[in-house]
Design an enzyme around this catalytic site. Structure first.
Site, PDB file in Angstrom:
ATOM      1  N   HIS A 117      43.585  48.809  49.606  1.00  0.00           N
ATOM      2  CA  HIS A 117      44.339  47.609  49.254  1.00  0.00           C
ATOM      3  C   HIS A 117      45.067  47.819  47.925  1.00  0.00           C
ATOM      4  O   HIS A 117      44.765  48.763  47.183  1.00  0.00           O
ATOM      5  CB  HIS A 117      43.407  46.391  49.173  1.00  0.00           C
ATOM      6  CG  HIS A 117      42.358  46.501  48.103  1.00  0.00           C
ATOM      7  ND1 HIS A 117      42.636  46.360  46.768  1.00  0.00           N
ATOM      8  CD2 HIS A 117      41.030  46.754  48.179  1.00  0.00           C
ATOM      9  CE1 HIS A 117      41.541  46.504  46.064  1.00  0.00           C
ATOM     10  NE2 HIS A 117      40.535  46.756  46.898  1.00  0.00           N
ATOM     11  N   SER A 157      38.160  50.344  48.209  1.00  0.00           N
ATOM     12  CA  SER A 157      38.964  50.292  46.997  1.00  0.00           C
ATOM     13  C   SER A 157      38.964  51.642  46.268  1.00  0.00           C
ATOM     14  O   SER A 157      39.353  52.651  46.845  1.00  0.00           O
ATOM     15  CB  SER A 157      38.435  49.166  46.096  1.00  0.00           C
ATOM     16  OG  SER A 157      39.294  48.907  45.022  1.00  0.00           O
TER      17      SER A 157
END
Length: 236
Positions: free
Chosen positions: A141, A118
């Protein structure tokens, strides 16, 4: 005299151990060249404006930011090594740390151990040169939000701006294009319950996110090389 020296060494080791316990940081200076290298660890979840539970491993950005400023101000510091094993965390805090690292004038090397997921991805690429161990993982993501989200066009636009900040930073500090970052963010075929792409070791290098597969030996060797080159240029 020997007893006094032993006491000083013992006190130094105690201070080092206390510094590791409190901040996960210390200065590496036992190498043959006696380079002074600051070790920064980014572990667990990156804590932002809200305090997380006491049983969660965190990296507190309000502790790291002043330390980074002090490193830049310390002309005796030769370089910095960043060890990363994070699940991600607060977007603004993670980007703040990444921007600070990227703007340092001294040589920096990052090493991904375990995972750099992330918002950990911008942190990994913020260094001048980056490594990942063979089993290391990086998860890219879309932006996620906790709690209630208002279903309105403005919310979508806000999410898109956040993603643009992340993808723009990654593209600016790696060899992967912004378009490719966004493609990996929105991949639907890899994760069973989410969008995104997970890259393991060599995959991250092949995509251009990370410079090289290697461990602590390779990371320190590269940092020593960068410090040596910097000193040579300063003496010209």
């Amino acid at each position: 005299m020997a007893e006094q020296t032993g006491n000083q060494n013992g006190q130094h080791e105690e201070r080092q151990e206390e510094k590791i316990r409190e901040t996960g940081q210390l200065t590496l200076n036992q190498n043959p060249e006696q380079y002074r290298i600051h070790l920064l660890t980014v572990i667990g979840e990156i804590e932002g404006h809200e305090c997380l539970s006491s049983n969660v491993k965190t990296t507190k950005y309000e502790h790291v930011l002043p330390q980074l400023a002090a490193i830049e101000d310390n002309k005796e510091m030769d370089g910095m090594l960043i060890l990363i094993n994070t699940v991600g965390g607060d977007i603004d805090a993670g980007l703040a740390l990444a921007e600070m690292i990227a703007s340092l004038s001294l040589p920096t090397v990052s090493l991904v151990l375990g995972g750099s997921h992330s918002i950990g991805v911008p942190l990994a690429v913020s260094a001048e040169y980056s490594f990942i161990v063979e089993s290391g993982a990086m998860l890219i993501h879309p932006v996620r939000m906790n709690g209630m989200v208002i279903g309105a066009p403005q919310t979508y636009e806000y999410f898109q701006r956040l993603q643009n900040r992340i993808s723009g930073f990654i593209a600016a500090h790696s060899r992967v294009s912004r378009e490719r970052v966004e493609e990996m963010m929105m991949e639907t075929g890899e994760l069973t319950k989410d969008l995104g792409t997970i890259l393991i070791g060599k995959d991250a290098v092949r995509e251009g996110l990370i410079d090289e597969v290697g461990g602590i030996r390779e990371a320190l060797s590269k940092l020593h090389e960068m410090i040596s080159c910097r000193r040579e240029k300063q003496h010209l």
